[in-house]
Scaffold this motif. Sequence first.
Motif, PDB file in Angstrom:
ATOM      1  N   ASN A  63       1.358  -2.314  -2.474  1.00  0.00           N
ATOM      2  CA  ASN A  63       1.668  -3.761  -1.865  1.00  0.00           C
ATOM      3  C   ASN A  63       2.645  -4.284  -2.571  1.00  0.00           C
ATOM      4  OD1 ASN A  63      -0.473  -3.227  -0.148  1.00  0.00           O
ATOM      5  ND2 ASN A  63      -1.856  -3.800  -1.630  1.00  0.00           N
ATOM      6  N   GLU A  64       3.405  -3.684  -3.236  1.00  0.00           N
ATOM      7  CA  GLU A  64       4.963  -4.095  -3.896  1.00  0.00           C
ATOM      8  C   GLU A  64       6.125  -3.686  -3.067  1.00  0.00           C
ATOM      9  OE1 GLU A  64       4.640  -6.249  -6.255  1.00  0.00           O
ATOM     10  OE2 GLU A  64       2.667  -6.180  -6.940  1.00  0.00           O
ATOM     11  N   GLN A  65       6.964  -4.559  -3.133  1.00  0.00           N
ATOM     12  CA  GLN A  65       8.230  -4.228  -2.426  1.00  0.00           C
ATOM     13  C   GLN A  65       9.365  -3.910  -3.761  1.00  0.00           C
ATOM     14  OE1 GLN A  65       8.752  -3.935   0.728  1.00  0.00           O
ATOM     15  NE2 GLN A  65       6.529  -4.381   0.826  1.00  0.00           N
ATOM     16  N   LEU A  66       9.497  -2.845  -4.071  1.00  0.00           N
ATOM     17  CA  LEU A  66      10.292  -2.285  -5.171  1.00  0.00           C
ATOM     18  C   LEU A  66      11.509  -1.796  -4.675  1.00  0.00           C
ATOM     19  CD1 LEU A  66       7.430  -0.333  -7.368  1.00  0.00           C
ATOM     20  CD2 LEU A  66       8.058  -2.563  -7.559  1.00  0.00           C
ATOM     21  N   GLN A  67      12.294  -2.249  -5.536  1.00  0.00           N
ATOM     22  CA  GLN A  67      13.684  -1.679  -4.951  1.00  0.00           C
ATOM     23  C   GLN A  67      14.572  -1.383  -6.361  1.00  0.00           C
ATOM     24  OE1 GLN A  67      15.555  -4.498  -2.559  1.00  0.00           O
ATOM     25  NE2 GLN A  67      15.091  -3.867  -0.724  1.00  0.00           N
TER      26      GLN A  67
END
Length: 183
Positions: A153-157
């Motif tokens: 559930n993390e939006q990692l970039q």
Amino acid sequence: MRVPRSKKRSIPDEVWQRHFVGASGSYDGDRFETLSLEILKAEFGGDWIRTQRSYDGNKDFVLEFQNRTIWAESKAYARTLTYHVVSPTLFMALIGQPEAIVLISRSGIHERSKQYLAQFQRKSGKRIVALDGDTLDRLIISHGAIARRFFPNEQLQAGEGAGLRVFLSRTPDVTVHPRGASW
């Protein structure tokens, strides 16, 4: 020429804490070791074996193939890693005779410690591979399934420089980022 480093991490400390610190407030070292094992398998392949928790010779994982032995040590420290922390692994490597040592660290490795690692590598002939700080963050993100498993559930970039294969060293023989490295 010295390249300035950004303090911003691709996986911020708050995200690490959310997924690796338990209700008691203590860091889940076993979970970090499991993450480290998945990164080792994804980056280097092979059948890495997790060592026992005590009396393991200061290594967390071992890979044996073609009469070669590679060790890996996993450190989940929040603060910059210093040579004092990895010295026991290096000492035991002189006795145990691995060909290479992979250091996996949630935090960055101190610059002076990298110099000592380079000296150790030159004197011992053992290859040192460091997956630390934002380099580790970017590796995790580049392996989407691993990122989703450990940071759901993390939006990692990945931060600046993502996708580049960066080889930094104090000397030509020290590889700090081994993506695609061959033993």
